[in-house]
Design a protein around this motif. Sequence first.
Motif, PDB file in Angstrom:
ATOM      1  N   ASP A  10      41.146  39.948  32.708  1.00  0.00           N
ATOM      2  CA  ASP A  10      41.713  39.033  31.730  1.00  0.00           C
ATOM      3  C   ASP A  10      43.119  38.676  32.222  1.00  0.00           C
ATOM      4  O   ASP A  10      43.678  39.358  33.091  1.00  0.00           O
ATOM      5  CB  ASP A  10      41.759  39.736  30.368  1.00  0.00           C
ATOM      6  CG  ASP A  10      42.374  38.890  29.263  1.00  0.00           C
ATOM      7  OD1 ASP A  10      42.294  37.653  29.341  1.00  0.00           O
ATOM      8  OD2 ASP A  10      42.942  39.486  28.328  1.00  0.00           O
ATOM      9  N   ILE A  11      43.702  37.611  31.683  1.00  0.00           N
ATOM     10  CA  ILE A  11      45.060  37.240  32.106  1.00  0.00           C
ATOM     11  C   ILE A  11      46.092  37.558  31.024  1.00  0.00           C
ATOM     12  O   ILE A  11      47.054  38.284  31.270  1.00  0.00           O
ATOM     13  CB  ILE A  11      45.115  35.750  32.519  1.00  0.00           C
ATOM     14  CG1 ILE A  11      44.283  35.542  33.794  1.00  0.00           C
ATOM     15  CG2 ILE A  11      46.561  35.296  32.745  1.00  0.00           C
ATOM     16  CD1 ILE A  11      44.187  34.105  34.259  1.00  0.00           C
ATOM     17  N   GLY A  12      45.914  37.028  29.810  1.00  0.00           N
ATOM     18  CA  GLY A  12      46.894  37.251  28.756  1.00  0.00           C
ATOM     19  C   GLY A  12      46.981  38.712  28.359  1.00  0.00           C
ATOM     20  O   GLY A  12      45.982  39.335  27.978  1.00  0.00           O
ATOM     21  N   ASN A  13      48.159  39.284  28.461  1.00  0.00           N
ATOM     22  CA  ASN A  13      48.464  40.677  28.152  1.00  0.00           C
ATOM     23  C   ASN A  13      47.838  41.663  29.130  1.00  0.00           C
ATOM     24  O   ASN A  13      47.840  42.868  28.875  1.00  0.00           O
ATOM     25  CB  ASN A  13      48.100  41.038  26.708  1.00  0.00           C
ATOM     26  CG  ASN A  13      49.019  40.365  25.712  1.00  0.00           C
ATOM     27  OD1 ASN A  13      50.216  40.234  25.973  1.00  0.00           O
ATOM     28  ND2 ASN A  13      48.477  39.917  24.589  1.00  0.00           N
ATOM     29  N   VAL A  14      47.315  41.152  30.243  1.00  0.00           N
ATOM     30  CA  VAL A  14      46.879  42.003  31.346  1.00  0.00           C
ATOM     31  C   VAL A  14      47.687  41.672  32.602  1.00  0.00           C
ATOM     32  O   VAL A  14      48.204  42.562  33.263  1.00  0.00           O
ATOM     33  CB  VAL A  14      45.364  41.857  31.607  1.00  0.00           C
ATOM     34  CG1 VAL A  14      44.952  42.640  32.859  1.00  0.00           C
ATOM     35  CG2 VAL A  14      44.571  42.353  30.392  1.00  0.00           C
ATOM     36  N   LEU A  15      47.812  40.382  32.890  1.00  0.00           N
ATOM     37  CA  LEU A  15      48.623  39.933  34.028  1.00  0.00           C
ATOM     38  C   LEU A  15      49.901  39.217  33.590  1.00  0.00           C
ATOM     39  O   LEU A  15      50.894  39.214  34.323  1.00  0.00           O
ATOM     40  CB  LEU A  15      47.801  39.013  34.924  1.00  0.00           C
ATOM     41  CG  LEU A  15      46.771  39.733  35.802  1.00  0.00           C
ATOM     42  CD1 LEU A  15      45.698  38.761  36.276  1.00  0.00           C
ATOM     43  CD2 LEU A  15      47.443  40.406  36.995  1.00  0.00           C
ATOM     44  N   ASP A 167      42.584  43.284  27.092  1.00  0.00           N
ATOM     45  CA  ASP A 167      43.396  44.001  26.110  1.00  0.00           C
ATOM     46  C   ASP A 167      42.806  43.973  24.708  1.00  0.00           C
ATOM     47  O   ASP A 167      43.333  44.637  23.815  1.00  0.00           O
ATOM     48  CB  ASP A 167      44.812  43.411  26.067  1.00  0.00           C
ATOM     49  CG  ASP A 167      44.837  41.995  25.508  1.00  0.00           C
ATOM     50  OD1 ASP A 167      45.572  41.732  24.535  1.00  0.00           O
ATOM     51  OD2 ASP A 167      44.117  41.132  26.054  1.00  0.00           O
ATOM     52  N   ARG A 168      41.718  43.228  24.496  1.00  0.00           N
ATOM     53  CA  ARG A 168      41.146  43.106  23.158  1.00  0.00           C
ATOM     54  C   ARG A 168      39.812  43.827  23.083  1.00  0.00           C
ATOM     55  O   ARG A 168      38.900  43.568  23.866  1.00  0.00           O
ATOM     56  CB  ARG A 168      40.971  41.635  22.778  1.00  0.00           C
ATOM     57  CG  ARG A 168      42.281  40.954  22.445  1.00  0.00           C
ATOM     58  CD  ARG A 168      42.110  39.501  22.103  1.00  0.00           C
ATOM     59  NE  ARG A 168      40.993  39.240  21.220  1.00  0.00           N
ATOM     60  CZ  ARG A 168      40.737  38.038  20.669  1.00  0.00           C
ATOM     61  NH1 ARG A 168      41.539  37.018  20.940  1.00  0.00           N
ATOM     62  NH2 ARG A 168      39.700  37.866  19.898  1.00  0.00           N
ATOM     63  N   ILE A 169      39.687  44.710  22.104  1.00  0.00           N
ATOM     64  CA  ILE A 169      38.490  45.523  21.982  1.00  0.00           C
ATOM     65  C   ILE A 169      37.261  44.677  21.674  1.00  0.00           C
ATOM     66  O   ILE A 169      36.147  45.023  22.115  1.00  0.00           O
ATOM     67  CB  ILE A 169      38.691  46.633  20.918  1.00  0.00           C
ATOM     68  CG1 ILE A 169      37.528  47.642  20.962  1.00  0.00           C
ATOM     69  CG2 ILE A 169      38.873  46.053  19.535  1.00  0.00           C
ATOM     70  CD1 ILE A 169      37.392  48.401  22.248  1.00  0.00           C
ATOM     71  N   ASP A 170      37.419  43.565  20.957  1.00  0.00           N
ATOM     72  CA  ASP A 170      36.247  42.737  20.674  1.00  0.00           C
ATOM     73  C   ASP A 170      35.689  42.132  21.955  1.00  0.00           C
ATOM     74  O   ASP A 170      34.467  42.058  22.148  1.00  0.00           O
ATOM     75  CB  ASP A 170      36.558  41.653  19.630  1.00  0.00           C
ATOM     76  CG  ASP A 170      37.788  40.819  19.957  1.00  0.00           C
ATOM     77  OD1 ASP A 170      38.576  41.178  20.848  1.00  0.00           O
ATOM     78  OD2 ASP A 170      37.979  39.783  19.276  1.00  0.00           O
ATOM     79  N   ASN A 171      36.566  41.733  22.854  1.00  0.00           N
ATOM     80  CA  ASN A 171      36.114  41.205  24.149  1.00  0.00           C
ATOM     81  C   ASN A 171      35.442  42.292  24.979  1.00  0.00           C
ATOM     82  O   ASN A 171      34.430  42.046  25.652  1.00  0.00           O
ATOM     83  CB  ASN A 171      37.291  40.625  24.916  1.00  0.00           C
ATOM     84  CG  ASN A 171      37.919  39.429  24.227  1.00  0.00           C
ATOM     85  OD1 ASN A 171      37.296  38.788  23.380  1.00  0.00           O
ATOM     86  ND2 ASN A 171      39.160  39.136  24.564  1.00  0.00           N
TER      87      ASN A 171
END
Length: 207
Positions: A10-15, A167-171
Amino acid sequence: MAGVQAVVFDIGNVLIEWQPERFFDAVIGEERRRAMFAAIDLHGINDQVDRGGNFYDTIVAAAKANPDWHDEVMMWHDRWIEMAAPAIDHSVRLLRALRATEVPVFALTNFGIQTFEVAEPVYPFLKEFDRRYISGHMGVIKPDAEIYQMVEDDCGVAPAGLLFADDRIDNINVAAARGWQTHLFDGPQAWADRLVAEGLLTKEAAQ
């Protein structure tokens, strides 16, 4: 469990940190930010962009629909890059370390067409993936199962061969239900440790 054949970021809040609330707290104050986010579903509006809606048109429409917050809503367009900042440097190093060892690295991200174009020159590492799955171009966002199916169909790697950090558990939950290997991202060090544990990077390379 099958060995990892490709790593999916993922990009947002990961990279790249993605914290619109933090931006507005700094610009208009926490109290007004809370009032604005209570009055307007800004994240839902952003989802429209991530599904492929025109960035400018979508934000202008939201600003016009909320005249009491017009100028603040327009900041979502005009100062968007300040919300998508800064890069998470350790994660970027992990991306590049994986590429250096010739592990295929993909991006799977909820990102608009135009917002990605804004981000690319600011964050050159966004060009460094082997494959990029950008929701705005795909017309569907995580955690819709369809977007994971589209990745599987395109990349040719079986679900069990994909290691996905988000970063999102739903994903994460939808990916895991499809048989993907997953990592719930809560900081780059734990992600580095996971990559080492999987035998994808040495401890030195994962620094």
